[in-house]
Design an enzyme around this catalytic site. Structure first.
Site, PDB file in Angstrom:
ATOM      1  N   TYR A 123       8.801 -13.438  11.442  1.00 23.65           N
ATOM      2  CA  TYR A 123       7.706 -14.115  10.760  1.00 23.65           C
ATOM      3  C   TYR A 123       8.047 -15.460  10.142  1.00 23.65           C
ATOM      4  CZ  TYR A 123       5.224  -9.804  11.565  1.00 23.65           C
ATOM      5  OH  TYR A 123       4.621  -8.731  12.176  1.00 23.65           O
ATOM      6  N   PHE A 409       2.937  -1.185   3.024  1.00 26.93           N
ATOM      7  CA  PHE A 409       1.535  -1.140   3.422  1.00 26.93           C
ATOM      8  C   PHE A 409       1.390  -1.490   4.881  1.00 26.93           C
ATOM      9  CE2 PHE A 409       2.541  -5.208   1.375  1.00 26.93           C
ATOM     10  CZ  PHE A 409       2.184  -6.139   2.354  1.00 26.93           C
TER      11      PHE A 409
END
Length: 409
Positions: A123, A409
């Protein structure tokens, strides 16, 4: 690219999530885990890449509020459930989803995007920087003792079924969120996540257990954990695995740790996610026998540089011009004057000469105070253009407590 990228429709969720499971190894999750993530998914904030009727890419974004230095809760897109089918790698699927997602986040008015990474090197090219760390440890409780602070013996401990204790635990968690950057304020529905305990994933351990710490009838802390009985020829060798521990004061914190260290028939306390400045490290008699190791936690990406830098406070006065590079979100490129202190900040465009030069990735890494601008400069990732500017900004961007993401999450 021949695939079609579109917003997820609720009726497509099973196929969409099935692609995610396939990308992460093809092992189906437990029904209760799958049901929880379906309930938490926000379809209107989720994207699917489709090749005909086959889903070949997924990406979601939860509506979060995240604590930042100063205690404010800032809207942030919790990037999640990102995958690309192995048949469609190197076709630009991931880049197209990241492009559309960040455009959407900007349109939603959220100044930050955050994520946890299955592979940390993915990322950075999209502007995400590692902003928090988490500690793992495996503590030999037969050889490590705790020295607890005054008042620890005044704390009452009580075992309560986790589901019954959930309300009290969430009240403690909510009080802690603003005290440590990186914590996520749990919206309705997210209180179910700490209680997730599929029997097929226990690996011989007990069902989830909960111990409450109380003082004068008030819950001041709690711990969620499992107990895995083990027996060796020499005797009991059980393992306590800590899921989460939160406490409102040092005595409650120490009481919970002492409890975990002293559970009968156990010799080990282990965990995979605690803050790097966790106080138990200063209570133990021998840190070398605790098997401590860090790893990356939350990745942060400023989506709107000005709004993001204005949303937090600064632990020392700062007036600095930042030359920001951001090829993936060019609206952030250019010079920004940041002026702030412990009471607030302003950040706006300027034509003044720059003091520091960095990319948005480094800005994300430093944003919560977990990594200093000085250390990033030592790695060659921040350039000082005005003498003294690095020390000034590095001090200001710091945090009195280490940032930490308590759950994924």
């Amino acid at each position: 690219m021949t695939t079609q990228l579109r917003v997820l429709q609720p009726a497509e969720w099973d196929r969409w999530y099935g692609q995610l499971e396939l990308a992460f190894g093809g092992v189906a999750e437990a029904p209760e885990e799958r049901e929880l993530w379906e309930a938490l998914t926000e379809p209107e904030r989720s994207l699917g890449a489709w090749d005909g009727g086959t889903c070949v890419g997924t990406a979601g974004a939860f509506s979060f509020r995240i604590s930042v230095p100063g205690g404010a809760l800032v809207p942030a897109a919790g990037v999640t459930m990102v995958s690309v089918a192995p048949t469609h790698r190197r076709r630009g699927v991931l880049t197209s989803m990241m492009r559309r997602q960040l455009d959407d986040v900007r349109a939603w008015g959220e100044p930050l995007a955050v994520l946890t990474a299955s592979e940390p090197d993915i990322y950075g090219r999209f502007g995400y920087g590692v902003a928090t760390q988490q500690l793992r440890a495996e503590i030999d409780t037969t050889r490590v003792r705790l020295s607890v602070p005054e008042g620890t013996d005044d704390v009452r401990l009580r075992l309560v079924p986790p589901a019954e204790a959930s309300g009290a635990c969430e009240a403690v968690y909510a009080r802690l969120v603003r005290e440590r950057p990186g914590m996520i304020a749990r919206a309705p529905g997210w209180e179910r996540l700490p209680l997730l305990d599929p029997p097929g994933e226990r690996g011989g351990a007990s069902p989830l257990q909960c111990v409450l710490a109380e003082r004068a009838g008030e819950v001041v802390g709690y711990a969620l954990y499992t107990n895995k009985p083990r027996w060796e020829p020499a005797g009991a060798d059980g393992v306590i695995t800590l899921r989460y521990l939160g406490a409102l004061d040092p005595a409650a914190d120490a009481a919970l740790w002492r409890y975990l260290f002293e559970v009968d028939l156990t010799t080990t306390v282990q965990f995979w996610n605690r803050p790097v400045d966790d106080a138990w490290q200063l209570l133990v008699s021998d840190i070398r026998r605790c098997g401590v190791s860090p790893r990356d936690g939350l990745f942060v990406r400023p989506v709107e540089v000005g709004a993001a830098l204005e949303a937090r406070t600064y632990q020392a006065p700062v007036d600095v011009v930042l030359e920001v590079a951001d090829a993936f979100c060019p609206w952030n490129e250019g010079r920004w004057r940041l002026s702030g202190d412990s009471k607030g900040a302003t950040c706006s465009r300027t034509t003044d000469a720059p003091d520091l030069a960095l990319s948005v990735r480094e800005l994300g890494a430093a944003y919560l105070g977990g990594f200093s601008l000085a250390s990033l400069a030592a790695a060659g990732r921040v350039r000082e253009l005005r003498r003294g500017a690095l020390a000034e900004a590095s001090l200001a961007f710091g945090s009195t407590v280490a940032p930490w993401l308590p759950h994924g999450f």
